[in-house]
Enzyme design. Sequence first.
Site, PDB file in Angstrom:
ATOM      1  N   LYS A   1       0.848  -1.183   0.000  1.00 49.72           N
ATOM      2  CA  LYS A   1       0.000   0.000   0.000  1.00 49.72           C
ATOM      3  C   LYS A   1       0.890   1.242   0.000  1.00 49.72           C
ATOM      4  O   LYS A   1       1.824   1.348   0.791  1.00 49.72           O
ATOM      5  CB  LYS A   1      -0.916  -0.002   1.226  1.00 49.72           C
ATOM      6  CG  LYS A   1      -2.040   1.018   1.163  1.00 49.72           C
ATOM      7  CD  LYS A   1      -3.071   0.782   2.252  1.00 49.72           C
ATOM      8  CE  LYS A   1      -4.230   1.759   2.138  1.00 49.72           C
ATOM      9  NZ  LYS A   1      -5.289   1.509   3.122  1.00 49.72           N
TER      10      LYS A   1
ATOM     11  N   GLU B   1     -19.287  -5.899  10.357  1.00 52.20           N
ATOM     12  CA  GLU B   1     -20.261  -5.124  11.119  1.00 52.20           C
ATOM     13  C   GLU B   1     -21.304  -5.998  11.802  1.00 52.20           C
ATOM     14  O   GLU B   1     -21.727  -5.708  12.929  1.00 52.20           O
ATOM     15  CB  GLU B   1     -20.949  -4.106  10.202  1.00 52.20           C
ATOM     16  CG  GLU B   1     -20.045  -3.027   9.643  1.00 52.20           C
ATOM     17  CD  GLU B   1     -19.331  -3.420   8.366  1.00 52.20           C
ATOM     18  OE1 GLU B   1     -18.599  -2.575   7.808  1.00 52.20           O
ATOM     19  OE2 GLU B   1     -19.497  -4.583   7.912  1.00 52.20           O
TER      20      GLU B   1
ATOM     21  N   ARG C   1     -25.306  -2.374   7.518  1.00 50.86           N
ATOM     22  CA  ARG C   1     -24.899  -3.749   7.217  1.00 50.86           C
ATOM     23  C   ARG C   1     -25.192  -4.697   8.375  1.00 50.86           C
ATOM     24  O   ARG C   1     -25.044  -5.903   8.247  1.00 50.86           O
ATOM     25  CB  ARG C   1     -23.412  -3.784   6.883  1.00 50.86           C
ATOM     26  CG  ARG C   1     -22.972  -2.720   5.894  1.00 50.86           C
ATOM     27  CD  ARG C   1     -21.576  -2.939   5.387  1.00 50.86           C
ATOM     28  NE  ARG C   1     -21.590  -3.798   4.220  1.00 50.86           N
ATOM     29  CZ  ARG C   1     -20.504  -4.294   3.651  1.00 50.86           C
ATOM     30  NH1 ARG C   1     -19.323  -4.056   4.157  1.00 50.86           N
ATOM     31  NH2 ARG C   1     -20.605  -5.060   2.583  1.00 50.86           N
TER      32      ARG C   1
END
Length: 597
Positions: A258, A341, A369
């Site tokens: 990243k 979640e 969610r």
Amino acid sequence: MFHAIPSQRPDTPLLDQIEQPSQLRQLSSGQLPQLAEELRAYLLYSVGQSGGHFGAGLGVIELTVALHYLLQTPEDHLVWDVGHQCYPHKILTGRREQLTRIRKAGGPSPFPKRDESEYDSFGVGHSSTSISAALGMALADRILGQCRKTVAVIGDGAMTAGMAFEALNHAAHTHANILVILNDNDMSISRNEGGLATYLAKNLKNQTAGDTTSALFEALDFHYSGPIDGHDFNQLLPALQAALERDGPQFLHILTRKGKGFAPAEADPVGYHSLTKIEPIKGRKQPKRPSFSNLFSEWICATAANDPRLSAITPAMREGSDLIAFSEQFSERYFDVAIAEQHALTLAAGMACTGAKPVVAIYSTFLQRAYDQLIHDASLQKLDLLLALDRAGLVGEDGATHAGCFDIAMLRCLPETVIMTPSDGTELQAMLSLGYKLPGLAAVRYPRGAAPDPVSAQDTPLTLGQAQVLHQGHGVALLNFGPLLHQAMHVAKQHNYTLVDMRFVKPLDQSCIKQLTEAHPLLVTIEDHAIAGGAGSAVSEYLHQAQLDSELLCLGIPDRWIAHASRPEQLAMCGLDSSGIAAAIELRLASVKTEHQ
């Protein structure tokens, strides 16, 4: 390797020739490394001009080039997960010169969006949807007799969510022609958490990933290949080509970094997940006001210091919800469940069953969610937990996928649930304390960004279900729910309307509303939430139930998707700035006057 963001547009002669992927496919494979470096330079420059997601895109430069080189996009399906890694994809698919306006009003969305480009096969914003969507496309092609390639790119923590494994499980017995690429960079926004991340990392350190990792995915009937260096075209192109040519479910494991190619981002991938637009220096910088999230952080640390029952749960939003200090000071009571979640809510419910007091710090948009868990596991069982709903309301440049416009409607229908809407930082912390002490399910919703000063010196003690009159006027009463209080106060003082800080959506201060109807022919509710099912709806229901004869105007987010723009621009789009509120009231007053003539 870049060490600074270019302030001037870099020279990109090869990239400038590519308006569509078909032109990319005219290059030789030997030209692709140069194209990747130019693409990386342009991404650095353009995000410096616009602000936006940053590190994830730098990490998939080579992968993006390779995929568009080998696939026949847009005919073939290319599905990106999470979506914040799609900036290089947008540059290569006809949106290069628009990218300096990404996330701005009228500019490109920060996420793939089907109505923006035919190259965006699936709209994204939330994570872990790519494998399900790509599998659906592959199966539909089979039903319709189409012969197209289908690729899902999943990474940045998205493999930690249960939905990804639900899709892998289903794909196993469909024998669909689908390629899943795991972009393994050991990151989401924060460091990846959980058993899968640990498993992959351990195998890589032991240099056994090619054997042991394959067992996990081959047990699900995927043909596993990798891991390979996702920044090396000599490995990437043949591995992709081989996977695309094989029938059945394929799994390609690539290793990326990243922030690749930008030294500060490689050193600090968390800090450089996104970048603020680079502004010219103009005099002395003003001290930054604390955000609602910062004030939440202060509150939860102070409360935890005095109550050993308190635990904090977050679905991969340690930085966003500002649980950094809590995670360091109370590590044994801090739980980052990764992008999960549903699990976060049921985990909290389980904790509450045994006498702990969980605080779930979750973005409003991500609470969507976990709605079944909220209803079935928490509310129905009358369990004692507090929801700290960050990023409630319009969130600005992240757009419709991240707007927290539905939480009041979701929560208001749940019996015995308390919903609080602070207008400033002082109210936020008082409401968090009240919600923490209350038995059962309580929610405090607060917006993104800096917390404003209180609009009035009045400071009525916070009592459950009690509103506060801030300005006594006549004719019209403004009932404000939450962070638009400054706009409402401006209108109230300008027109001498009564203004009430309602504070609570549930329970409503019904006695206050009843008194207001006796002296004000028009009540106006103001909220940073969808009008449908929101706080205004709650007031409307009460007026009807109590048979109170008063006109009601509900102002909030209208029944349409609000495009990405700055938060002030979005408020203006919805008529929720001061001038929009005043204009809507004047229009209704004119209508009422006409009706009574």
